[in-house]
Design an enzyme around this catalytic site. Sequence first.
Site, mmCIF file in Angstrom:
data_model
loop_
_atom_site.group_PDB
_atom_site.id
_atom_site.type_symbol
_atom_site.label_atom_id
_atom_site.label_comp_id
_atom_site.label_asym_id
_atom_site.label_seq_id
_atom_site.Cartn_x
_atom_site.Cartn_y
_atom_site.Cartn_z
ATOM 1 N N HIS A 133 56.697 39.316 -27.982
ATOM 2 C CA HIS A 133 55.405 39.590 -28.613
ATOM 3 C C HIS A 133 54.609 40.645 -27.844
ATOM 4 O O HIS A 133 53.641 40.324 -27.162
ATOM 5 C CB HIS A 133 54.633 38.263 -28.712
ATOM 6 C CG HIS A 133 53.333 38.324 -29.441
ATOM 7 N ND1 HIS A 133 53.038 39.265 -30.407
ATOM 8 C CD2 HIS A 133 52.226 37.533 -29.357
ATOM 9 C CE1 HIS A 133 51.817 39.053 -30.861
ATOM 10 N NE2 HIS A 133 51.306 38.017 -30.240
ATOM 11 N N ILE A 186 55.657 37.276 -23.043
ATOM 12 C CA ILE A 186 54.937 38.484 -22.641
ATOM 13 C C ILE A 186 55.983 39.593 -22.613
ATOM 14 O O ILE A 186 56.950 39.511 -21.846
ATOM 15 C CB ILE A 186 54.261 38.278 -21.274
ATOM 16 C CG1 ILE A 186 53.166 37.213 -21.400
ATOM 17 C CG2 ILE A 186 53.709 39.587 -20.741
ATOM 18 C CD1 ILE A 186 52.586 36.744 -20.081
ATOM 19 N N CYS A 240 46.387 40.622 -31.906
ATOM 20 C CA CYS A 240 47.821 40.539 -32.194
ATOM 21 C C CYS A 240 48.147 41.010 -33.606
ATOM 22 O O CYS A 240 49.321 41.115 -33.963
ATOM 23 C CB CYS A 240 48.311 39.114 -31.997
ATOM 24 S SG CYS A 240 47.661 38.391 -30.488
HETATM 25 C C1 LIG Z 1 53.821 30.886 -21.113
HETATM 26 C C2 LIG Z 1 53.530 31.897 -20.029
HETATM 27 C C3 LIG Z 1 52.166 31.610 -19.402
HETATM 28 C C4 LIG Z 1 54.633 31.832 -18.961
HETATM 29 O O1 LIG Z 1 54.379 32.783 -17.970
HETATM 30 P P1 LIG Z 1 54.727 32.473 -16.418
HETATM 31 O O2 LIG Z 1 54.184 31.137 -16.076
HETATM 32 O O3 LIG Z 1 54.254 33.636 -15.625
HETATM 33 O O4 LIG Z 1 56.287 32.413 -16.408
HETATM 34 P P2 LIG Z 1 57.233 33.402 -15.591
HETATM 35 O O5 LIG Z 1 57.047 34.789 -16.114
HETATM 36 O O6 LIG Z 1 57.025 33.162 -14.152
HETATM 37 O O7 LIG Z 1 58.653 32.903 -16.045
HETATM 38 C C5 LIG Z 1 59.313 31.781 -15.508
HETATM 39 C C6 LIG Z 1 60.583 31.579 -16.284
HETATM 40 O O8 LIG Z 1 60.273 31.150 -17.613
HETATM 41 C C7 LIG Z 1 60.750 32.098 -18.563
HETATM 42 N N1 LIG Z 1 59.690 32.242 -19.571
HETATM 43 C C8 LIG Z 1 58.513 32.870 -19.409
HETATM 44 N N2 LIG Z 1 57.784 32.742 -20.517
HETATM 45 C C9 LIG Z 1 58.522 32.036 -21.398
HETATM 46 C C10 LIG Z 1 58.293 31.598 -22.709
HETATM 47 N N3 LIG Z 1 57.143 31.871 -23.339
HETATM 48 N N4 LIG Z 1 59.259 30.894 -23.321
HETATM 49 C C11 LIG Z 1 60.421 30.619 -22.698
HETATM 50 N N5 LIG Z 1 60.698 31.008 -21.437
HETATM 51 C C12 LIG Z 1 59.750 31.719 -20.798
HETATM 52 C C13 LIG Z 1 60.997 33.364 -17.803
HETATM 53 O O9 LIG Z 1 62.005 34.134 -18.387
HETATM 54 C C14 LIG Z 1 61.407 32.836 -16.456
HETATM 55 O O10 LIG Z 1 62.758 32.431 -16.525
HETATM 56 P P3 LIG Z 1 63.742 32.740 -15.296
HETATM 57 O O11 LIG Z 1 63.140 32.011 -14.130
HETATM 58 O O12 LIG Z 1 65.041 32.198 -15.776
HETATM 59 O O13 LIG Z 1 63.709 34.223 -15.142
HETATM 60 C C15 LIG Z 1 53.494 33.312 -20.644
HETATM 61 O O14 LIG Z 1 54.750 33.603 -21.191
HETATM 62 C C16 LIG Z 1 52.440 33.440 -21.723
HETATM 63 O O15 LIG Z 1 51.254 33.551 -21.425
HETATM 64 N N6 LIG Z 1 52.835 33.444 -23.004
HETATM 65 C C17 LIG Z 1 51.906 33.504 -24.100
HETATM 66 C C18 LIG Z 1 51.548 34.917 -24.404
HETATM 67 C C19 LIG Z 1 50.426 34.991 -25.394
HETATM 68 O O16 LIG Z 1 49.484 34.235 -25.336
HETATM 69 N N7 LIG Z 1 50.500 35.947 -26.307
HETATM 70 C C20 LIG Z 1 49.495 36.183 -27.287
HETATM 71 C C21 LIG Z 1 49.578 35.160 -28.316
HETATM 72 S S1 LIG Z 1 48.664 35.568 -29.772
#
Ligand SMILES: CC(C)(COP(=O)(O)OP(=O)(O)OC[C@H]1O[C@@H](n2cnc3c(N)ncnc32)[C@H](O)[C@@H]1OP(=O)(O)O)[C@@H](O)C(=O)NCCC(=O)NCCS
Lengths: 133, 390
Positions: free
Chosen positions: B338, B215, B89
């Site tokens: 991100h 994501i 990152c």
């Molecule tokens: C947290 C995480 C697992 C959620 O993914 P997911 O379970 O597949 O969630 P979905 O994509 O199905 O989204 C479901 C809902 O939550 C929302 N959402 C997804 N990620 C979100 C987040 N991080 N914060 C707030 N809302 C989020 C989506 O917009 C969606 O909303 P909607 O139903 O109104 O459209 C994913 O965002 C993630 O892995 N984030 C971390 C990324 C990371 O690690 N980056 C590197 C860091 S160094």
Amino acid sequence: MSEQPPLTVEQFYKYILQGKLMGGKCKKCGKVHLPPRPLCDNCFSKELEWTEIPQKGKLLTYTIIHVAPTQFQGMAPYAVGIVQLENWVQIPGMIRGVALEQIKIGMPLTIDFGECVSTQQWPQWPRYYFKPV
Amino acid sequence: MKGDPLVSIVSAGLSKFGKLEGLYAREIFAEAAKEAFDRCPKLDPKEDVRALFVGHMGESYEHQGHTGATMADWAGLLHIPATRTEAACASSGVALRAGIYAVLSGLCDVVMVGGVEKMTHRTTPEVTEYLAMASDYPFEQWHGITFPGLFALMATAHMHEYGTTERQLAMVAVKNHHHGSLNPKAHMQKEIALENALSSRAIAWPLKLFDCSLITDGASCLILTKPELAKKFTDTPVHIVGSGQASDTIGLYEREVFTSLAAAKLAAKKAYEMADAKPEDIDLAEVHDCFTIAEIIAYEDLGFCNPGEGGKLVESGETKLEGRLPVNTSGGLKAKGHPVGATGTAQAYEMYLQLTGQADRRQVENAETGLTHNVGGSGATATVHIYRRG
Ligand SMILES: CC(C)(COP(=O)(O)OP(=O)(O)OC[C@H]1O[C@@H](n2cnc3c(N)ncnc32)[C@H](O)[C@@H]1OP(=O)(O)O)[C@@H](O)C(=O)NCCC(=O)NCCS
Ligand SMILES: [Zn+2]
């Protein structure tokens, strides 16, 4: 010296398969390495030997994984933590054999040798776990 | 001399951040490059830009490696030396460093630095797996530890040691979502309520959905030149006056503490020394809030508060847009999004907007000195840069 298995990750996991937790030890400065390494990062010596690592320790920190990578999806939610062993080296691993809500920082844990994953693909390493003492 | 500009930013570009369906990484990068060229009419891209350094983390997303040359080509910069930098990152924080090396060495008068990632076309388990590649394979990934999991290990330790609360973590998210609602390029431009953040589903306990960054697809870039050439290209350059980069063990588990990132502290120390600045001199900062706990730890590592007091700092409101030290006015990784490889130079883009008075509804008044903090993996790489209005 020449008889000794190499100080590698591959060999570390071969020992795990035999139910042994082994690390490297520098013959020159005495530093213990877990994971083992072929070059001492403290004194640059290549004179290292395998040494048995205590199998008991305490939990330093942990988390419960709910969103897992593809190959672990079937196991979620599961706990992983970082354990400090009795010789102070630290190692991460999954914690099992305890209800998730009963896991606490500082709790004593011991290593639990897992079964070798039967896959034809690299890496054919076994997995070790931690469980309450 | 300490405090003198190392290099100057004369232009910057950012694609829209979000779910950019149907677009390929190189097409997104072209959008960022176009903005940077348009902002700087005195720059002749083909004549002036002598090298490209571009941060990109994963070839798994698009089955595409060799990103340096690809991005140079799609930016219309074919044949210049083009180099991809990879530090998870922090890939483009490191690209920025590389650009500074190139300009300061005297080899290049003008360079483009930037970053790109296209992630949203993959399923969450796939993305989770690719992101985890930035951690140790034989001891972390092999035992099922995910990226959110690594920061959750830090969060549990911070909560245990300092009494930091889930509520304080959620406050970081609420603040950054508010800032994101003021940024038309942010991935999520909506406010969130504290209670909703607190009751969102667990991802890696104690971290919940709203503690995680998004994501996202996106790209960012900057045009750097020697300070003495800056006025040739623009009347309003932003100078980089401090730059620090440091590394640490790839495995989180090997570290002495889990409540602070040694690499970030070392990078900050270098950058402050070079800039002849102290934490009190910073007017605003963009910090690496990949997870809410990371912003709290960043406050402490950057000297904005004492170790253990990061939770109280967010609670005080001082890091809000209208506070004493606004942090993540762009919305941060939490709300702006991100796209991992693009993040480091996207933070610098926000600093460029703020220090040239172009941040519109989220403008910080009288901002003179800013700081960016970019972290790779669980802290095996960190870069810190300090900026001053030209
Ligand atoms: C947290 C995480 C697992 C959620 O993914 P997911 O379970 O597949 O969630 P979905 O994509 O199905 O989204 C479901 C809902 O939550 C929302 N959402 C997804 N990620 C979100 C987040 N991080 N914060 C707030 N809302 C989020 C989506 O917009 C969606 O909303 P909607 O139903 O109104 O459209 C994913 O965002 C993630 O892995 N984030 C971390 C990324 C990371 O690690 N980056 C590197 C860091 S160094
Ligand atoms: Zn030694």
